[in-house]
Scaffold this motif. Structure first.
Motif, PDB file in Angstrom:
ATOM      1  N   THR A 190       0.835  -1.213   0.000  1.00 30.93           N
ATOM      2  CA  THR A 190       0.000   0.000   0.000  1.00 30.93           C
ATOM      3  C   THR A 190       0.863   1.254   0.000  1.00 30.93           C
ATOM      4  O   THR A 190       0.578   2.230  -0.710  1.00 30.93           O
ATOM      5  CB  THR A 190      -0.908  -0.019   1.239  1.00 30.93           C
ATOM      6  OG1 THR A 190      -1.698  -1.215   1.221  1.00 30.93           O
ATOM      7  CG2 THR A 190      -1.825   1.189   1.252  1.00 30.93           C
ATOM      8  N   ARG A 193       2.281   1.708  -3.389  1.00 32.29           N
ATOM      9  CA  ARG A 193       1.242   2.237  -4.295  1.00 32.29           C
ATOM     10  C   ARG A 193       0.975   3.706  -4.020  1.00 32.29           C
ATOM     11  O   ARG A 193       0.779   4.511  -4.949  1.00 32.29           O
ATOM     12  CB  ARG A 193      -0.041   1.421  -4.104  1.00 32.29           C
ATOM     13  CG  ARG A 193      -1.182   1.851  -5.035  1.00 32.29           C
ATOM     14  CD  ARG A 193      -0.798   1.721  -6.491  1.00 32.29           C
ATOM     15  NE  ARG A 193      -1.862   2.109  -7.381  1.00 32.29           N
ATOM     16  CZ  ARG A 193      -1.721   2.314  -8.670  1.00 32.29           C
ATOM     17  NH1 ARG A 193      -0.510   2.196  -9.235  1.00 32.29           N
ATOM     18  NH2 ARG A 193      -2.753   2.662  -9.409  1.00 32.29           N
ATOM     19  N   ASP A 291      -8.368  -2.792   5.887  1.00 28.14           N
ATOM     20  CA  ASP A 291      -9.488  -2.715   4.935  1.00 28.14           C
ATOM     21  C   ASP A 291      -9.989  -1.284   4.783  1.00 28.14           C
ATOM     22  O   ASP A 291     -10.312  -0.829   3.676  1.00 28.14           O
ATOM     23  CB  ASP A 291     -10.621  -3.620   5.428  1.00 28.14           C
ATOM     24  CG  ASP A 291     -10.216  -5.089   5.429  1.00 28.14           C
ATOM     25  OD1 ASP A 291      -9.275  -5.430   4.658  1.00 28.14           O
ATOM     26  OD2 ASP A 291     -10.807  -5.876   6.180  1.00 28.14           O
ATOM     27  N   ARG A 294      -7.560   0.530   2.722  1.00 25.22           N
ATOM     28  CA  ARG A 294      -7.743   0.195   1.302  1.00 25.22           C
ATOM     29  C   ARG A 294      -8.950   0.929   0.710  1.00 25.22           C
ATOM     30  O   ARG A 294      -8.894   1.455  -0.408  1.00 25.22           O
ATOM     31  CB  ARG A 294      -7.930  -1.315   1.150  1.00 25.22           C
ATOM     32  CG  ARG A 294      -6.631  -2.112   1.346  1.00 25.22           C
ATOM     33  CD  ARG A 294      -6.897  -3.585   1.177  1.00 25.22           C
ATOM     34  NE  ARG A 294      -5.656  -4.357   1.293  1.00 25.22           N
ATOM     35  CZ  ARG A 294      -5.618  -5.678   1.254  1.00 25.22           C
ATOM     36  NH1 ARG A 294      -6.720  -6.384   1.081  1.00 25.22           N
ATOM     37  NH2 ARG A 294      -4.457  -6.327   1.356  1.00 25.22           N
ATOM     38  N   GLN A 295     -10.046   0.956   1.500  1.00 24.89           N
ATOM     39  CA  GLN A 295     -11.225   1.662   0.999  1.00 24.89           C
ATOM     40  C   GLN A 295     -10.954   3.149   0.829  1.00 24.89           C
ATOM     41  O   GLN A 295     -11.335   3.753  -0.179  1.00 24.89           O
ATOM     42  CB  GLN A 295     -12.378   1.445   1.989  1.00 24.89           C
ATOM     43  CG  GLN A 295     -12.885  -0.006   2.030  1.00 24.89           C
ATOM     44  CD  GLN A 295     -13.943  -0.213   3.080  1.00 24.89           C
ATOM     45  OE1 GLN A 295     -14.300   0.734   3.782  1.00 24.89           O
ATOM     46  NE2 GLN A 295     -14.451  -1.441   3.173  1.00 24.89           N
ATOM     47  N   GLN A 298      -8.805   3.602  -2.098  1.00 23.92           N
ATOM     48  CA  GLN A 298      -9.597   3.502  -3.326  1.00 23.92           C
ATOM     49  C   GLN A 298     -10.401   4.778  -3.548  1.00 23.92           C
ATOM     50  O   GLN A 298     -10.551   5.252  -4.680  1.00 23.92           O
ATOM     51  CB  GLN A 298     -10.532   2.286  -3.225  1.00 23.92           C
ATOM     52  CG  GLN A 298     -11.337   2.016  -4.489  1.00 23.92           C
ATOM     53  CD  GLN A 298     -10.440   1.623  -5.672  1.00 23.92           C
ATOM     54  OE1 GLN A 298      -9.396   1.035  -5.466  1.00 23.92           O
ATOM     55  NE2 GLN A 298     -10.830   1.978  -6.874  1.00 23.92           N
ATOM     56  N   SER A 299     -10.904   5.359  -2.443  1.00 29.78           N
ATOM     57  CA  SER A 299     -11.653   6.619  -2.573  1.00 29.78           C
ATOM     58  C   SER A 299     -10.752   7.744  -3.053  1.00 29.78           C
ATOM     59  O   SER A 299     -11.125   8.526  -3.932  1.00 29.78           O
ATOM     60  CB  SER A 299     -12.272   6.975  -1.219  1.00 29.78           C
ATOM     61  OG  SER A 299     -12.948   8.217  -1.299  1.00 29.78           O
ATOM     62  N   ARG A 301      -8.003   7.339  -4.734  1.00 22.57           N
ATOM     63  CA  ARG A 301      -7.666   7.053  -6.137  1.00 22.57           C
ATOM     64  C   ARG A 301      -8.800   7.486  -7.069  1.00 22.57           C
ATOM     65  O   ARG A 301      -8.569   8.063  -8.129  1.00 22.57           O
ATOM     66  CB  ARG A 301      -7.409   5.548  -6.272  1.00 22.57           C
ATOM     67  CG  ARG A 301      -6.952   5.138  -7.671  1.00 22.57           C
ATOM     68  CD  ARG A 301      -6.805   3.638  -7.731  1.00 22.57           C
ATOM     69  NE  ARG A 301      -5.830   3.181  -6.752  1.00 22.57           N
ATOM     70  CZ  ARG A 301      -5.684   1.908  -6.436  1.00 22.57           C
ATOM     71  NH1 ARG A 301      -6.434   0.984  -7.013  1.00 22.57           N
ATOM     72  NH2 ARG A 301      -4.788   1.557  -5.535  1.00 22.57           N
ATOM     73  N   THR A 302     -10.046   7.229  -6.628  1.00 28.68           N
ATOM     74  CA  THR A 302     -11.197   7.642  -7.447  1.00 28.68           C
ATOM     75  C   THR A 302     -11.253   9.163  -7.578  1.00 28.68           C
ATOM     76  O   THR A 302     -11.486   9.709  -8.674  1.00 28.68           O
ATOM     77  CB  THR A 302     -12.482   7.126  -6.817  1.00 28.68           C
ATOM     78  OG1 THR A 302     -12.392   5.687  -6.685  1.00 28.68           O
ATOM     79  CG2 THR A 302     -13.689   7.463  -7.666  1.00 28.68           C
ATOM     80  N   GLU A 305      -8.460  10.246  -9.922  1.00 30.07           N
ATOM     81  CA  GLU A 305      -8.811   9.990 -11.326  1.00 30.07           C
ATOM     82  C   GLU A 305      -9.868  10.981 -11.812  1.00 30.07           C
ATOM     83  O   GLU A 305      -9.806  11.459 -12.958  1.00 30.07           O
ATOM     84  CB  GLU A 305      -9.318   8.557 -11.462  1.00 30.07           C
ATOM     85  CG  GLU A 305      -8.213   7.515 -11.256  1.00 30.07           C
ATOM     86  CD  GLU A 305      -8.761   6.117 -11.300  1.00 30.07           C
ATOM     87  OE1 GLU A 305     -10.008   5.968 -11.383  1.00 30.07           O
ATOM     88  OE2 GLU A 305      -7.945   5.159 -11.268  1.00 30.07           O
TER      89      GLU A 305
END
Length: 358
Positions: A190, A193, A291, A294-295, A298-299, A301-302, A305
């Motif tokens: 992580t 990343r 977790d 990670r969420q 991901q948020s 990263r969203t 993007e």
């Protein structure tokens, strides 16, 4: 009394067994048994008693041996005084006196034997009492040994259970270490990343800054709007950067907490039974945090993007506006050219006419 008689019978039987080995001839053995019974134990020998003890030969053998024993005893009891100077009457009287003295000595010896037998019986009783006490002590010692064996067996069972519990704790510890290692791997992945996303974000921000500067140079009239958009993008990027830094700090804190939990598990392995639940909870918390991280990643990263797509859309819109501006700059020139074209031709046409009129 029965005990004394049994002890005497056992002693007689043991002595007869010894005499049996020393005197293999039947008559000699019966003779020695008669001596044993009469002189050592004070028992008058009989044919039946002799046969019960020896059990060798026919019934005439103990009878003959007993007869010979009494004959020999009588001969030994009669004392003959042989002296040439003494009269016959004196020799007979002396012989009778000696015989009387011998019988008296024999009776006293028998009394001594009886006394000795009584003392021996008392000694046997004392020995039997000592033996009973020793047997009681031996029984007590046996009970103590059995108790110690039972305690030892219980201790061995407890030790086996402790060894099984220790093996179970070691297996659980190995499982926790494996899971903690996996969690560390996930955290490192992580972080890698995050670093990659941060580098990409920096590059993207630099590209956005370059595009912004170009847009400012090209589109002076639309600078305010573009600057506002860029400021919004910068604000969003700053927020994303802060979110990334917060996520990174939270990950670092999670790693620190994981290390603290691991150190606590290492130092408190002796109390693993009581603390295994706490360690399991700590691992579950780490999993939940992972977790959640990670969420949140991901948020982020969203969002990143979406910001990149928004920036690309702004770039396309800026290019479109630039083209529109260029088009609008060219159109007034064409209108002016078209408006000035007919007047210029009329002027060119009027100049020759005026010259001809003159």
């Amino acid at each position: 009394m029965n005990t004394e008689e049994n002890a005497s019978e056992n002693a007689i039987a043991a002595s007869v067994a010894e005499l049996r080995e020393q005197f293999p001839r039947t008559q000699d053995l019966y003779r020695e048994v008669c001596v044993l019974l009469f002189f050592r134990h004070g028992i008058t020998p009989t044919a039946n008693k002799l046969y019960q003890l020896v059990r060798k030969g026919s019934m005439s053998a103990p009878t003959e041996a007993l007869s010979q024993f009494w004959k020999t005893l009588r001969e030994h009891s009669r004392v003959t005084i042989e002296h040439s100077d003494l009269p016959d009457e004196l020799r007979t009287a002396a012989g009778d006196l000696v015989a009387t003295l011998w019988k008296s000595a024999q009776s006293k010896s028998l009394e001594s034997v009886a006394t000795l037998q009584t003392d021996a019986a008392i000694a046997v009783d004392n020995a039997k009492a000592d033996l009973a006490s020793e047997q009681l002590a031996h029984a007590e010692a046996l009970r103590l040994v059995e108790s110690l064996r039972s305690q030892l067996h219980t201790s061995e069972n407890d030790a086996g259970q402790l060894r099984e519990a220790q093996a179970t704790a070691a297996a659980i510890r190995e499982g926790l270490e494996v899971r903690l290692k996996d969690a560390r791997g996930d955290l490192e992945a992580t972080q890698a990343r995050l670093r990659e996303l941060s580098a990409q974000h920096v590059e993207e921000r630099e590209r956005l800054a370059d595009r912004t500067r170009l847009a400012e140079e090209r589109f002076a009239d639309m600078g305010r709007r573009a600057l506002q958009d860029i400021d919004r993008e910068r604000t969003a990027a700053a927020k994303l950067q802060k979110a990334l830094e917060a996520e990174r700090a939270e990950h670092i804190a999670a790693i620190a907490r994981a290390r603290v939990d691991h150190d606590a598990a290492q130092t408190k392995i002796a109390e693993l039974r009581e603390q295994i639940g706490a360690l399991q909870n700590a691992v579950d918390i780490l999993k939940n945090e992972r977790d959640r991280d990670r969420q949140e990643l991901q948020s982020v990263r969203t969002k990143l993007e979406a910001a990149i797509r928004q920036s690309a859309a702004d770039s396309v819109r800026a290019d479109h506006l630039h083209d529109e501006l260029e088009r609008r700059r060219i159109e007034p020139r064409d209108v002016q050219n078209r408006a000035a074209g007919p007047d210029a031709k009329g002027k060119r046409r009027s100049k020759p006419g005026s010259a001809g009129s003159t």
